[in-house]
Motif scaffolding. Structure first.
Motif, PDB file in Angstrom:
ATOM      1  N   SER A  75       0.835  -1.218   0.000  1.00 41.23           N
ATOM      2  CA  SER A  75       0.000   0.000   0.000  1.00 41.23           C
ATOM      3  C   SER A  75       0.859   1.252   0.000  1.00 41.23           C
ATOM      4  CB  SER A  75      -0.852   0.085   1.271  1.00 41.23           C
ATOM      5  OG  SER A  75      -1.343  -1.157   1.634  1.00 41.23           O
ATOM      6  N   HIS A  76       2.007   1.140   0.660  1.00 43.34           N
ATOM      7  CA  HIS A  76       2.847   2.314   0.866  1.00 43.34           C
ATOM      8  C   HIS A  76       3.863   2.520  -0.255  1.00 43.34           C
ATOM      9  CE1 HIS A  76       1.010   1.829   4.737  1.00 43.34           C
ATOM     10  NE2 HIS A  76       1.607   0.666   4.909  1.00 43.34           N
ATOM     11  N   THR A  77       4.003   1.509  -1.100  1.00 42.47           N
ATOM     12  CA  THR A  77       5.114   1.562  -2.071  1.00 42.47           C
ATOM     13  C   THR A  77       4.738   1.268  -3.517  1.00 42.47           C
ATOM     14  OG1 THR A  77       5.564  -0.793  -1.735  1.00 42.47           O
ATOM     15  CG2 THR A  77       6.775   0.748  -0.333  1.00 42.47           C
ATOM     16  N   HIS A  96      -7.316  -1.840   5.991  1.00 44.10           N
ATOM     17  CA  HIS A  96      -6.139  -2.052   6.830  1.00 44.10           C
ATOM     18  C   HIS A  96      -6.615  -2.449   8.210  1.00 44.10           C
ATOM     19  CE1 HIS A  96      -3.421  -0.631   3.800  1.00 44.10           C
ATOM     20  NE2 HIS A  96      -4.327   0.297   3.530  1.00 44.10           N
ATOM     21  N   ILE A  97      -6.066  -3.503   8.708  1.00 44.55           N
ATOM     22  CA  ILE A  97      -6.497  -4.036  10.010  1.00 44.55           C
ATOM     23  C   ILE A  97      -6.129  -3.058  11.122  1.00 44.55           C
ATOM     24  CG2 ILE A  97      -6.124  -5.950  11.634  1.00 44.55           C
ATOM     25  CD1 ILE A  97      -5.442  -7.623   9.001  1.00 44.55           C
ATOM     26  N   SER A  98      -4.926  -2.559  11.058  1.00 43.98           N
ATOM     27  CA  SER A  98      -4.468  -1.605  12.071  1.00 43.98           C
ATOM     28  C   SER A  98      -4.808  -0.182  11.628  1.00 43.98           C
ATOM     29  CB  SER A  98      -2.946  -1.733  12.259  1.00 43.98           C
ATOM     30  OG  SER A  98      -2.271  -1.362  11.061  1.00 43.98           O
ATOM     31  N   ASN A  99      -4.747   0.729  12.577  1.00 38.97           N
ATOM     32  CA  ASN A  99      -4.940   2.146  12.247  1.00 38.97           C
ATOM     33  C   ASN A  99      -3.593   2.699  11.776  1.00 38.97           C
ATOM     34  OD1 ASN A  99      -5.335   4.850  12.089  1.00 38.97           O
ATOM     35  ND2 ASN A  99      -6.063   5.127  14.189  1.00 38.97           N
TER      36      ASN A  99
HETATM   37  C1  DQA Z   1      -1.578  -3.382   7.120  1.00 36.77           C
HETATM   38  C2  DQA Z   1      -0.764  -2.137   7.479  1.00 36.77           C
HETATM   39  C3  DQA Z   1       0.513  -2.085   6.673  1.00 36.77           C
HETATM   40  O1  DQA Z   1       1.267  -0.936   7.024  1.00 36.77           O
HETATM   41  C4  DQA Z   1       1.377  -3.286   6.938  1.00 36.77           C
HETATM   42  O2  DQA Z   1       2.517  -3.283   6.118  1.00 36.77           O
HETATM   43  C5  DQA Z   1       0.628  -4.573   6.809  1.00 36.77           C
HETATM   44  C6  DQA Z   1      -0.754  -4.643   7.260  1.00 36.77           C
HETATM   45  C7  DQA Z   1      -2.816  -3.532   8.009  1.00 36.77           C
HETATM   46  O3  DQA Z   1      -3.657  -4.350   7.662  1.00 36.77           O
HETATM   47  O4  DQA Z   1      -2.937  -2.861   9.039  1.00 36.77           O
HETATM   48  O5  DQA Z   1       1.194  -5.583   6.429  1.00 36.77           O
HETATM   49  O6  DQA Z   1      -2.025  -3.258   5.779  1.00 36.77           O
END
Ligand code: DQA
Length: 139
Positions: A75-77, A96-99
């Motif tokens: 997502s970041h690259t 994204h699972i995390s915030n």
């Molecule tokens: C993620 C967040 C990303 O930054 C990380 O590289 C992941 C999981 C998430 O689901 O929160 O692999 O996409």
């Protein structure tokens, strides 16, 4: 209604990977719950640790009504995944699972987000459910 869930790199390790951030539920188990909850929906699942395979899968979504995708680290690259999202007509909701906004600065920029219908971040695995609900609502 046909929906494809795509999980990117390292998400095959959910359940054991950094459980303080991503929880301890394995995605295959969660997928079973989703299939029960959305009985009328044809739910497909694809996970890959390889950028090109994710791109091929996105190209192959003409018959789908929507894609729920967690591109994870890509997502970041990945300009290439971002471009693949622009090259298809099927809408993609990014999960994204995390915030990511509460984490390291490099996670706060998601190149893929510009070609997503919307982004859900920080609601745990529930984000996938909510994305499917949004496709079912049809707006
Ligand atoms: C993620 C967040 C990303 O930054 C990380 O590289 C992941 C999981 C998430 O689901 O929160 O692999 O996409």
């Amino acid at each position: 209604m046909k929906i494809l869930i795509i999980n990117g790199p390292n998400l095959n390790k959910l359940g054991t990977r950094e459980t303080d951030i991503y929880g301890n539920q394995n995605f295959e188990h969660y997928l079973e719950d989703l299939k029960k909850e959305f009985e009328g929906v044809e739910l497909m699942y694809f996970q890959s640790n390889h950028e090109g395979e994710i791109i091929d899968q996105l190209h192959d979504t003409e018959s789908m009504d929507g894609v729920v995708m967690n591109p994870a680290g890509f997502s970041h690259t990945s300009v290439a995944i971002m471009d693949a999202m622009a090259a298809i007509d099927t809408p993609v909701i990014e999960v994204h699972i995390s915030n990511v906004y509460a984490r390291e600065e490099f996670r706060q920029k998601m190149v893929t987000a510009r070609n997503s219908k919307g982004v859900i971040s920080g609601l745990g695995l529930d984000g996938y459910r909510l994305a499917i609900h949004n496709f079912l609502k049809g707006n």
